[in-house]
Design a protein around this motif. Sequence first.
Motif, short mmCIF file in Angstrom:
data_model
loop_
_atom_site.label_atom_id
_atom_site.label_comp_id
_atom_site.label_asym_id
_atom_site.label_seq_id
_atom_site.Cartn_x
_atom_site.Cartn_y
_atom_site.Cartn_z
N ASP A 26 -3.94 42.79 55.02
CA ASP A 26 -2.73 41.83 54.92
C ASP A 26 -1.94 41.99 56.32
N GLN A 27 -2.42 42.67 57.31
CA GLN A 27 -1.80 43.10 58.47
C GLN A 27 -2.59 42.46 59.61
N ALA A 41 3.06 43.01 59.25
CA ALA A 41 2.81 42.06 58.23
C ALA A 41 2.88 40.79 59.04
#
Length: 185
Positions: A26-27, A41
């Motif tokens: 999720d980065q 993020a």
Amino acid sequence: MTFNIGDKVSVLDDDFTGIVVGFQKDQVLIETEDGFKMAYAAKELVKEQNISDLNSFTSNQSINQILKEKELPQKRSFVKEKKSRKDEFVLEVDLHIEKLVPSKRGMSNFDILNLQMETAKGQLDFAVRNRMPKVVFIHGVGEGVLKAELDFLLSRYDGISFQDANYQKYGLGATEVYIKQNPNR
């Protein structure tokens, strides 16, 4: 907001920009102008747009104002406050047996009182050695045995005075000790 590889982005809480070079879980992976690769993020990044794109939803004046505010460091005022004597460090010693040993199982009342008094004497000697102006012993209300023993111990010391501690802060179960500093020591 979605990002594509090659998008130029700014980091919200830092003062640098970079190019999106990939994604990891999720980065978003970016490469900074200095060549460092960092992961953030998506909510920590803002896609940079050229000025013509920005004009479509806001005016140049507000953009320039925002950019100016971001570039100029905010001056912080440092007002040195004069500390009163009350703000000095105060050694607080809690003599409740639960604070002194992990378990009082197997200890008699005599053993408990001895440990509490040894702790009080050791902490008071420490405070005198280190020239601390004030110590607060928290003994609780109870039947008053510990307070009586503490008063007896404190009365044997020269150069100290003691009284009930601040009721608002400690309630009835604390004694405040003032250590008079001898400049010849």
